[in-house]
Motif scaffolding. Structure first.
Motif, PDB file in Angstrom:
ATOM      1  N   LEU A 133       8.802  13.862   3.049  1.00  0.00           N
ATOM      2  CA  LEU A 133       8.044  13.332   4.185  1.00  0.00           C
ATOM      3  C   LEU A 133       7.978  11.800   4.145  1.00  0.00           C
ATOM      4  N   TYR A 134       7.872  11.231   2.957  1.00  0.00           N
ATOM      5  CA  TYR A 134       7.893   9.768   2.845  1.00  0.00           C
ATOM      6  C   TYR A 134       9.216   9.211   3.381  1.00  0.00           C
ATOM      7  N   ALA A 135      10.305   9.906   3.044  1.00  0.00           N
ATOM      8  CA  ALA A 135      11.612   9.465   3.539  1.00  0.00           C
ATOM      9  C   ALA A 135      11.674   9.542   5.060  1.00  0.00           C
ATOM     10  N   VAL A 136      11.055  10.575   5.629  1.00  0.00           N
ATOM     11  CA  VAL A 136      11.014  10.708   7.087  1.00  0.00           C
ATOM     12  C   VAL A 136      10.220   9.558   7.703  1.00  0.00           C
ATOM     13  N   LEU A 137       9.106   9.195   7.067  1.00  0.00           N
ATOM     14  CA  LEU A 137       8.301   8.072   7.564  1.00  0.00           C
ATOM     15  C   LEU A 137       9.096   6.771   7.550  1.00  0.00           C
ATOM     16  N   LEU A 138       9.827   6.527   6.466  1.00  0.00           N
ATOM     17  CA  LEU A 138      10.640   5.311   6.393  1.00  0.00           C
ATOM     18  C   LEU A 138      11.771   5.348   7.418  1.00  0.00           C
ATOM     19  N   CYS A 170       0.830  -1.211   0.000  1.00  0.00           N
ATOM     20  CA  CYS A 170       0.000   0.000   0.000  1.00  0.00           C
ATOM     21  C   CYS A 170       0.863   1.259   0.000  1.00  0.00           C
ATOM     22  N   PHE A 171       1.969   1.234   0.756  1.00  0.00           N
ATOM     23  CA  PHE A 171       2.866   2.393   0.791  1.00  0.00           C
ATOM     24  C   PHE A 171       3.432   2.679  -0.596  1.00  0.00           C
ATOM     25  N   VAL A 172       3.870   1.646  -1.309  1.00  0.00           N
ATOM     26  CA  VAL A 172       4.437   1.835  -2.641  1.00  0.00           C
ATOM     27  C   VAL A 172       3.381   2.370  -3.602  1.00  0.00           C
ATOM     28  N   ILE A 173       2.152   1.867  -3.503  1.00  0.00           N
ATOM     29  CA  ILE A 173       1.076   2.367  -4.363  1.00  0.00           C
ATOM     30  C   ILE A 173       0.837   3.852  -4.119  1.00  0.00           C
ATOM     31  N   VAL A 174       0.848   4.254  -2.853  1.00  0.00           N
ATOM     32  CA  VAL A 174       0.636   5.667  -2.515  1.00  0.00           C
ATOM     33  C   VAL A 174       1.773   6.518  -3.056  1.00  0.00           C
ATOM     34  N   VAL A 175       3.012   6.055  -2.900  1.00  0.00           N
ATOM     35  CA  VAL A 175       4.166   6.816  -3.381  1.00  0.00           C
ATOM     36  C   VAL A 175       4.102   6.990  -4.894  1.00  0.00           C
ATOM     37  N   VAL A 176       3.779   5.930  -5.603  1.00  0.00           N
ATOM     38  CA  VAL A 176       3.694   5.998  -7.066  1.00  0.00           C
ATOM     39  C   VAL A 176       2.578   6.946  -7.502  1.00  0.00           C
ATOM     40  N   LEU A 233      20.731  -0.260  -0.555  1.00  0.00           N
ATOM     41  CA  LEU A 233      20.085   0.538  -1.596  1.00  0.00           C
ATOM     42  C   LEU A 233      20.918   0.595  -2.872  1.00  0.00           C
ATOM     43  N   LEU A 234      22.153   0.095  -2.806  1.00  0.00           N
ATOM     44  CA  LEU A 234      23.006   0.099  -3.993  1.00  0.00           C
ATOM     45  C   LEU A 234      22.440  -0.759  -5.112  1.00  0.00           C
ATOM     46  N   ILE A 235      21.458  -1.605  -4.784  1.00  0.00           N
ATOM     47  CA  ILE A 235      20.862  -2.464  -5.803  1.00  0.00           C
ATOM     48  C   ILE A 235      20.165  -1.649  -6.898  1.00  0.00           C
ATOM     49  N   GLU A 236      19.826  -0.395  -6.598  1.00  0.00           N
ATOM     50  CA  GLU A 236      19.119   0.412  -7.584  1.00  0.00           C
ATOM     51  C   GLU A 236      20.054   1.231  -8.468  1.00  0.00           C
ATOM     52  N   VAL A 237      21.362   0.994  -8.391  1.00  0.00           N
ATOM     53  CA  VAL A 237      22.323   1.759  -9.191  1.00  0.00           C
ATOM     54  C   VAL A 237      22.000   1.730 -10.686  1.00  0.00           C
ATOM     55  N   PRO A 238      21.620   0.581 -11.294  1.00  0.00           N
ATOM     56  CA  PRO A 238      21.282   0.600 -12.724  1.00  0.00           C
ATOM     57  C   PRO A 238      20.131   1.547 -13.056  1.00  0.00           C
ATOM     58  N   PHE A 239      19.153   1.646 -12.158  1.00  0.00           N
ATOM     59  CA  PHE A 239      18.034   2.561 -12.396  1.00  0.00           C
ATOM     60  C   PHE A 239      18.475   4.012 -12.267  1.00  0.00           C
ATOM     61  N   VAL A 240      19.429   4.255 -11.356  1.00  0.00           N
ATOM     62  CA  VAL A 240      19.978   5.599 -11.216  1.00  0.00           C
ATOM     63  C   VAL A 240      20.697   6.008 -12.501  1.00  0.00           C
ATOM     64  N   ALA A 241      21.463   5.080 -13.070  1.00  0.00           N
ATOM     65  CA  ALA A 241      22.173   5.371 -14.318  1.00  0.00           C
ATOM     66  C   ALA A 241      21.185   5.690 -15.441  1.00  0.00           C
ATOM     67  N   PHE A 242      20.086   4.943 -15.494  1.00  0.00           N
ATOM     68  CA  PHE A 242      19.056   5.214 -16.503  1.00  0.00           C
ATOM     69  C   PHE A 242      18.443   6.597 -16.291  1.00  0.00           C
ATOM     70  N   THR A 268      13.674   4.996  -5.289  1.00  0.00           N
ATOM     71  CA  THR A 268      14.455   4.897  -4.053  1.00  0.00           C
ATOM     72  C   THR A 268      13.559   4.602  -2.860  1.00  0.00           C
ATOM     73  N   LEU A 269      12.416   5.262  -2.785  1.00  0.00           N
ATOM     74  CA  LEU A 269      11.495   5.014  -1.673  1.00  0.00           C
ATOM     75  C   LEU A 269      10.947   3.590  -1.721  1.00  0.00           C
ATOM     76  N   GLY A 270      10.628   3.107  -2.918  1.00  0.00           N
ATOM     77  CA  GLY A 270      10.121   1.740  -3.040  1.00  0.00           C
ATOM     78  C   GLY A 270      11.164   0.709  -2.650  1.00  0.00           C
ATOM     79  N   VAL A 271      12.397   0.908  -3.105  1.00  0.00           N
ATOM     80  CA  VAL A 271      13.468  -0.021  -2.748  1.00  0.00           C
ATOM     81  C   VAL A 271      13.744   0.029  -1.252  1.00  0.00           C
ATOM     82  N   ALA A 272      13.741   1.231  -0.671  1.00  0.00           N
ATOM     83  CA  ALA A 272      13.987   1.367   0.767  1.00  0.00           C
ATOM     84  C   ALA A 272      12.915   0.650   1.575  1.00  0.00           C
ATOM     85  N   ALA A 273      11.657   0.781   1.158  1.00  0.00           N
ATOM     86  CA  ALA A 273      10.576   0.085   1.860  1.00  0.00           C
ATOM     87  C   ALA A 273      10.746  -1.430   1.746  1.00  0.00           C
ATOM     88  N   SER A 274      11.150  -1.908   0.569  1.00  0.00           N
ATOM     89  CA  SER A 274      11.357  -3.345   0.378  1.00  0.00           C
ATOM     90  C   SER A 274      12.522  -3.850   1.212  1.00  0.00           C
TER      91      SER A 274
END
Length: 253
Positions: A49-54, A31-37, A72-81, A117-123
């Motif tokens: 504020l989402y980052a503060v909640l996490l 539900c959190f990821v759906i709200v963020v998206v 969180l380094l797992i998202e590096v390929p998405f950062v490059a994109f 980043t927020l979705g990966v952090a929540a996961s």
């Protein structure tokens, strides 16, 4: 589901977050990821504020910032994109530090970075406070198709089995003086890969026959029937409910 085992993302603890039933945490993160998206990308303050909640959840769970940031380094390929988007996107151009960038590309890059980043952090927080076996039980409790749960369960267990087999084969090669140092050794590695596949297949056949001989008929027995109280559901849904308030404010302001 069989005996559980810890994974590298899991951080042992006795916090209130660790103690929540797994299906409540799965539902809360989804539900959190759906709200963020669903949050408009222009509402930058909402993502802060989402980052503060996490961060509050991580503090309650006893998960250190370094532990979270490292994973969180797992998202590096998405950062490059995302970094490439302002250069390749079309539309109105703006000058940033002497470079001509696409305005739509900048917003798109921000959108991908913030929400991703927020979705990966929540996961990562979910994985840090819930063992794999509990996650599978949670998926089962949420009525995910049983076949998918079984496939995920076997995949996790046989991933460890194959990894151990690879390690033993590597030790056996090195004990005989083998060391891969060039193209000429690819043939040995290819033969090892083939042997690993055959051994894994044969092991799977033996396990299946053992399961059938013990009465397996397409479904796994439920050993632990995990349930959650209203208080636990309320505690778990605090995160997505607070995020929903922020999202609504982001659309109205």
């Amino acid at each position: 589901m069989g005996a559980g085992h810890a994974h590298k993302l899991y951080r042992h603890g006795h916090s209130p977050v660790h103690g929540l039933p797994p299906h409540t945490k799965l539902a809360a993160v989804f539900c959190f990821v759906i709200v963020v998206v669903s949050t408009p990308r222009e509402a930058m303050w909402a993502f802060a504020l989402y980052a503060v909640l996490l961060a509050a959840v991580a503090y309650a769970a006893g998960v250190p910032a370094g532990f979270l940031l490292k994973r969180l380094l797992i998202e590096v390929p998405f950062v490059a994109f995302a970094v490439l988007m302002p250069f390749v996107a079309q539309g109105e151009r703006v000058d940033v530090l002497g470079m001509s960038l696409s305005a739509n590309g900048l917003w798109g890059a921000w959108n991908v970075l913030a929400k991703g980043t927020l979705g990966v952090a929540a996961s990562v927080l979910l994985a840090s406070t819930t063992e794999l076996r509990e996650l599978l039980l949670g998926l089962q409790r949420l009525r995910l198709p049983p076949l998918l749960v079984q496939i995920a369960s076997f995949m996790i267990r046989y991933g460890d089995v194959i990894t151990d087999e690879m390690r033993r084969m590597k030790i056996a090669r090195e004990s005989r003086g083998f060391e891969a140092s060039g193209v000429k050794h690819w043939g040995v590695l290819a033969k090892s890969a083939g042997a690993l596949f055959i051994r894994s297949y044969e092991r799977g056949e033996r396990v299946h026959l053992a399961m059938v001989s013990r009465g397996y008929a397409g479904s796994m027995p439920v050993i632990d029937d995990v349930s959650a109280s209203r208080a636990q559901w309320s505690y778990a849904l605090t995160l997505p409910c607070a995020a929903l308030v922020v999202c609504l404010l982001g659309w109205m302001l």
